[in-house]
Motif scaffolding. Sequence first.
Motif, PDB file in Angstrom:
ATOM      1  N   TRP A 157       0.848  -1.265   0.230  1.00 43.85           N
ATOM      2  CA  TRP A 157      -0.150   0.032   0.286  1.00 43.85           C
ATOM      3  C   TRP A 157       0.724   1.244   0.060  1.00 43.85           C
ATOM      4  CZ3 TRP A 157      -2.707  -1.934   4.780  1.00 43.85           C
ATOM      5  CH2 TRP A 157      -1.684  -1.892   6.074  1.00 43.85           C
ATOM      6  N   SER A 158       2.135   1.131  -0.201  1.00 43.47           N
ATOM      7  CA  SER A 158       2.812   2.384  -0.394  1.00 43.47           C
ATOM      8  C   SER A 158       2.754   2.784  -1.654  1.00 43.47           C
ATOM      9  CB  SER A 158       4.436   1.987  -0.384  1.00 43.47           C
ATOM     10  OG  SER A 158       4.884   1.307  -1.334  1.00 43.47           O
ATOM     11  N   ALA A 159       3.063   4.021  -2.044  1.00 41.90           N
ATOM     12  CA  ALA A 159       2.681   4.749  -3.073  1.00 41.90           C
ATOM     13  C   ALA A 159       3.795   3.827  -4.248  1.00 41.90           C
ATOM     14  CB  ALA A 159       3.335   6.154  -3.315  1.00 41.90           C
ATOM     15  N   ASP A 160       4.708   3.407  -4.096  1.00 44.69           N
ATOM     16  CA  ASP A 160       5.436   2.678  -5.124  1.00 44.69           C
ATOM     17  C   ASP A 160       4.963   1.257  -5.300  1.00 44.69           C
ATOM     18  OD1 ASP A 160       7.388   4.572  -5.804  1.00 44.69           O
ATOM     19  OD2 ASP A 160       8.933   3.693  -4.266  1.00 44.69           O
ATOM     20  N   MET A 184       1.616   0.665  -5.180  1.00 45.32           N
ATOM     21  CA  MET A 184       0.379   0.790  -5.680  1.00 45.32           C
ATOM     22  C   MET A 184       0.591   1.098  -7.221  1.00 45.32           C
ATOM     23  SD  MET A 184      -2.563   2.533  -3.267  1.00 45.32           S
ATOM     24  CE  MET A 184      -2.506   2.638  -1.573  1.00 45.32           C
ATOM     25  N   ARG A 185       1.509   1.866  -7.348  1.00 43.33           N
ATOM     26  CA  ARG A 185       1.801   2.452  -8.856  1.00 43.33           C
ATOM     27  C   ARG A 185       2.327   0.799  -9.585  1.00 43.33           C
ATOM     28  NH1 ARG A 185       5.596   6.889  -6.502  1.00 43.33           N
ATOM     29  NH2 ARG A 185       4.074   8.381  -6.174  1.00 43.33           N
ATOM     30  N   PHE A 195      -0.601  -0.736 -10.778  1.00 40.71           N
ATOM     31  CA  PHE A 195      -1.390  -0.020 -11.533  1.00 40.71           C
ATOM     32  C   PHE A 195      -2.293  -0.706 -12.745  1.00 40.71           C
ATOM     33  CE2 PHE A 195      -2.363   2.838 -15.068  1.00 40.71           C
ATOM     34  CZ  PHE A 195      -3.231   3.927 -14.602  1.00 40.71           C
ATOM     35  N   PRO A 196      -1.545  -1.582 -13.525  1.00 42.94           N
ATOM     36  CA  PRO A 196      -2.263  -2.594 -14.670  1.00 42.94           C
ATOM     37  C   PRO A 196      -3.503  -3.076 -14.003  1.00 42.94           C
ATOM     38  CG  PRO A 196       0.308  -2.382 -14.665  1.00 42.94           C
ATOM     39  CD  PRO A 196      -0.011  -2.089 -13.490  1.00 42.94           C
ATOM     40  N   MET A 226       3.489   0.340 -17.971  1.00 43.67           N
ATOM     41  CA  MET A 226       2.179   0.763 -18.222  1.00 43.67           C
ATOM     42  C   MET A 226       1.683   1.850 -17.579  1.00 43.67           C
ATOM     43  SD  MET A 226      -1.411  -1.498 -17.912  1.00 43.67           S
ATOM     44  CE  MET A 226      -2.867  -1.138 -18.068  1.00 43.67           C
ATOM     45  N   PHE A 227       2.385   1.922 -16.204  1.00 40.95           N
ATOM     46  CA  PHE A 227       1.991   3.152 -15.259  1.00 40.95           C
ATOM     47  C   PHE A 227       2.904   4.342 -16.194  1.00 40.95           C
ATOM     48  CE2 PHE A 227       3.454   5.917 -12.090  1.00 40.95           C
ATOM     49  CZ  PHE A 227       2.276   6.330 -11.287  1.00 40.95           C
ATOM     50  N   GLY A 257       1.265  11.215  -1.273  1.00 41.72           N
ATOM     51  CA  GLY A 257       2.014   9.871  -1.504  1.00 41.72           C
ATOM     52  C   GLY A 257       2.161   9.492  -0.307  1.00 41.72           C
ATOM     53  N   LEU A 264      -1.044   7.312   1.280  1.00 43.28           N
ATOM     54  CA  LEU A 264      -1.740   6.593   0.254  1.00 43.28           C
ATOM     55  C   LEU A 264      -1.908   5.165   1.268  1.00 43.28           C
ATOM     56  CD1 LEU A 264      -0.167   6.405  -3.049  1.00 43.28           C
ATOM     57  CD2 LEU A 264      -2.556   6.749  -2.518  1.00 43.28           C
ATOM     58  N   PRO A 265      -1.321   4.704   1.993  1.00 41.77           N
ATOM     59  CA  PRO A 265      -1.492   3.574   2.855  1.00 41.77           C
ATOM     60  C   PRO A 265      -2.763   3.979   3.599  1.00 41.77           C
ATOM     61  CG  PRO A 265       0.505   3.752   3.059  1.00 41.77           C
ATOM     62  CD  PRO A 265       0.233   4.939   2.357  1.00 41.77           C
ATOM     63  N   LEU A 311      -6.338   3.473   1.859  1.00 32.11           N
ATOM     64  CA  LEU A 311      -6.904   2.387   1.694  1.00 32.11           C
ATOM     65  C   LEU A 311      -7.552   2.191   3.138  1.00 32.11           C
ATOM     66  CD1 LEU A 311      -4.697  -0.157  -0.257  1.00 32.11           C
ATOM     67  CD2 LEU A 311      -6.384   1.404  -1.085  1.00 32.11           C
ATOM     68  N   VAL A 352      -2.495   7.665  -6.791  1.00 33.62           N
ATOM     69  CA  VAL A 352      -1.585   7.104  -7.473  1.00 33.62           C
ATOM     70  C   VAL A 352      -0.736   7.527  -8.613  1.00 33.62           C
ATOM     71  CG1 VAL A 352      -1.157   4.724  -8.467  1.00 33.62           C
ATOM     72  CG2 VAL A 352      -2.936   4.817  -6.569  1.00 33.62           C
ATOM     73  N   GLY A 404       6.997  10.403  -4.085  1.00 34.39           N
ATOM     74  CA  GLY A 404       7.436   9.806  -3.088  1.00 34.39           C
ATOM     75  C   GLY A 404       6.718   8.140  -2.850  1.00 34.39           C
ATOM     76  N   GLY A 405       7.356   7.582  -2.026  1.00 27.50           N
ATOM     77  CA  GLY A 405       6.758   6.170  -2.100  1.00 27.50           C
ATOM     78  C   GLY A 405       6.680   5.792  -0.769  1.00 27.50           C
TER      79      GLY A 405
END
Lengths: 567, 474
Positions: free
Chosen positions: A90-93, A95-96, A99-100, B90-91, B395, B398-399, B402, B463, B468-469
């Motif tokens: 669930w981190s931004a990375d 989730m990216r 994405f597909p 894809m992203f 960013g 994001l957790p 959810l 997203v 950042g991540g």
Amino acid sequence: MNDMRKIVLGSVAGFAAFPLLLVAASAGRPVWEVLLVSVLAGIALAFVFNASNRSIANTIMSGGAIGVPLWALIHVVAVPLLQGMGTPLWSADGMRGLFPLLVGWVLWGAAMGVLLRLATGVATRILGPEPIRAPANREIKTRILILGGGFAGMSTASHLEEEFGADTSVEITLVSENNALLFTPMLAEVAASSLEPTHISTPLRTSLRRTNVIRATATSIDLDAKSVGVSDARNQWSLPFDHLVLALGSVSNYLGMKNVEQRAYDFKSISDAMHIRNRVIDMFERANRESDPAQRKAMLTFVIAGAGFAGAELAGGLNDFTRGMLADYPQLSTDDLKIVVLHPRDRILPELSEPLAKYAEQRMTARGVTFMLNTRLNDCDDDSVTCTCNSQPMTIPGNTLVWTAGTTPNPLLRTLPPTVERDKRGAVLVANTLAVTGHPGVWSLGDCAVVPDTLNPGKTCPPTAQFALREAKTVAHNIKAVVSGKSMQSFRFKALGLLAVVGHHTACAELSIPFTNKTILFSGLMAWLMWRAIYLGKLPGLERKVRVMSDWLIELFFPRDIVQTTE
Amino acid sequence: MKPYRIPLIVCAIIGAAGGLIIMLSGLPSTLFGLPLVIWGVIFGVAFVFLDAREAKSPGAGMLWGIAYALLLWIALPAGLAARATGQTEMFSAARDHFPELVAYLVCFGAPLGIALGTLGLRRASSEPFSLSRAVIVGGLAGIVGSWAFGRWMEQVNFFPLIAGIAGSNVRETGIVLHYGIGIFIGASFGALFQRDARGHGSSLGWGLGYGVFWWFVGPLTILPLLLNQPLNWSADRGAQLFGSLIGHAVYGLIVGLIYATIDRLWLAFFRDSDPINRQVSGVGSRGLQGIGRGILASMAGGLLFSLVMIATGALPRVAQIVGGTSPVLGFFVHLVISALIGASYGVLFQYESATAGGSIMWGLVYGLVWWFLGPLTLFPILLGSPLAWSAEAGGAALPSLLGHLFYGAATAVVFLLLEHRNADWLLLDPRLAARESRMVRPLGTPAPALWLFVIGLGVLLPVLLSVGGGPGGY
């Protein structure tokens, strides 16, 4: 049948839509795995969204939207955890990287919307419309009849509604002479013009949603034929029952004094309280133009027979009301006004412990109430009250007498067959399950029942609202137990305490300490605040609470109303 | 076919015009080898066939239109076209196609929807509509929303930029323009959505959707045009304006909530207080029941969310709200916040849905609402920090997004079960059942379109645009 159809349609649609997930899934993911997820999600979708009554636009959008949480739940949380990754992605990375699949799930959901709608249409053509669930069985198998709409009766009906819920095979009927539950602890405040009369009465119909409420008088009970005769102003008819709950309460007992019965004001109902209030105002109006001092004094002497809870609270309330009214009647003086309480015992409020009763007597006396203890009422006429005080006959000039000195169980109980055991007052003796012995399906509680006190063997429960409310819960539970063939429970309850308000900012409270036999005593302002808070909390219905609170608030800033509503 | 003739012609023309504008804006003029003008015609025609019955008003039509436009973008540029670049790319490819998302919403979805809705208005049932009420109440709501949005604009010194619309760089000019725009959007909110936003909860959702839509229209499209700057619909520009996106979302939420509040008061005074229209329970009783059920329901959602917080180590930060650092204290603070939000859900979303699916959707929308309001807005304010309206903060949170979504869905489902338990009794009496069913949102409103637009973009935009991540945030 419906469920099976949904499972099949969801499976078919899920199977047809699974390529969208397969394309989005990373290479190497087993096809069967994706197919299984698609089919299971399809079935879930078929259940949560009924496609049969929705437009295709609706199902496309709903399906697309549900794809987002499915993606989050399955791929962001569940799959990483099942694969032993420790934490969800669930981190931004994370989730990216997924994405597909997010795109895939949204499109899968939208496609599912179309497919489910089409599949539902095809199924309807081939199999016909989805069978509508058969309406619930409306055949009534159990008729529960409650006589009485007081605390005991209404609370029994309310608990029965909880117990039986939407079970339409059980019919609950309540017969009451009034269409509202009177909150008697606040009745003295109505007589004293502190509260509006209707504010302390809760309509039975708004509180009891599935009970059939009949405003009528029960006139006869036939336990053999299992029917109760009832009547209103015009008609008489009978009501059959399988279970009968006797919650008839009590009526005033004038101990054979005919004149008192004819002339005294009763103090049990809302109309009694209104009559007393109007009588007081009427007497003030007459006294205001009365030139004879003796007559004036008699008009402004209000005699209350009995200093139990009802009598003491009424005396305190009337004392405040009448002394406040003097401000509007400048010709009348405090010397003319008298609130006299006659009581046969040597102390008032016998229900309370002695120190509190003493406190109440002292405070009320200081505020202007006259107590005549060891005094028995004998007779009355229009101008005076005759009594015996310490064995000495006495006459008190006074035009108004209120009777609060005695009650007896509802006289209808006298018509019950002798096989129904009763005490000398006429109250029905019941087992600790509140069932009437020897008469299955007949129950009794409240003022008209003698309920054994399980916690104090050999004693009986006092006829108070506090006990009646708990007895009602036990009766409802036991009726449900009998109907469903389960075991009954015994009634056991320890009194929480007693509260009495006897004047402005003056009250007594005796509260039980849990798990001990001790009580803690409060008096004065603290007890008065407790009285208001506790009884406001117990007053049924939010709307009534707000109305009573507004009355109390208004009273802070404006004098009590002296508008006379009846002659 | 005959009743669709005029809508088909109108929507085909508008679709073609939209395609032409997109081509003129500098974006690729073809998609899969087909000119965008043709795509516009196809989209317009398909939209009529799919949605002619649903678009009963300009507001409803617009919502359906932008939801279809979003779906079109997900299916084609972000789906098929991006997938062609490969799974791993894809992203990035979808980010490259971000300009098409803005273009589809602004040039296809909104104009087509408003047009079809305007045509649909002629045959729509005569639902009561008051333009004066819509404009006055919406305008008032717009003022309050503008005030809240203005706090962030002040923080990032955005007012002089707005003043550029009037050829000035004076802060006060920017403020006046900002409030003017806010009042216009608020008034248009009332005019477009008065029929559909039935209660506080749905109005909150409508407000959020409308606020997000105006982020695409305002700072990404109209503002550069008014400032004589070239259009920049890129994802990088979107990321730069991420703070403005949150501001628009919060503005929309406030407009929705204030609008519903004043509108309900208006209706309560002029309609519901009439004894002829009375319900079984008064508003006060219903509200109290909703609060009780909402608090009970929120316990399920709150416990679920706490798992997310334990995993991300966010509980000590939550404890800071009351001046502590202990995770246990943080857990209790979190449960209290959950209960408060659950109580508000009970009041706001009563009677919004009669099905599990609809309830889950509204719960997700409410969860998203609190992601914007909680970790990004109120949480920093409570800790005495500046507003966290940036792509970096988005960013990091994001957790938590959810967690909020799961919280909302779980709360909504339990709430529905509690509501049904009560309704079972009422349904025994057909007259009461009929009254109750009238209070529940009927099928046929654009609520599903709102769900896709708000929930879809609510997850997609953070997203796609956040920076950042690392995990973190409440």
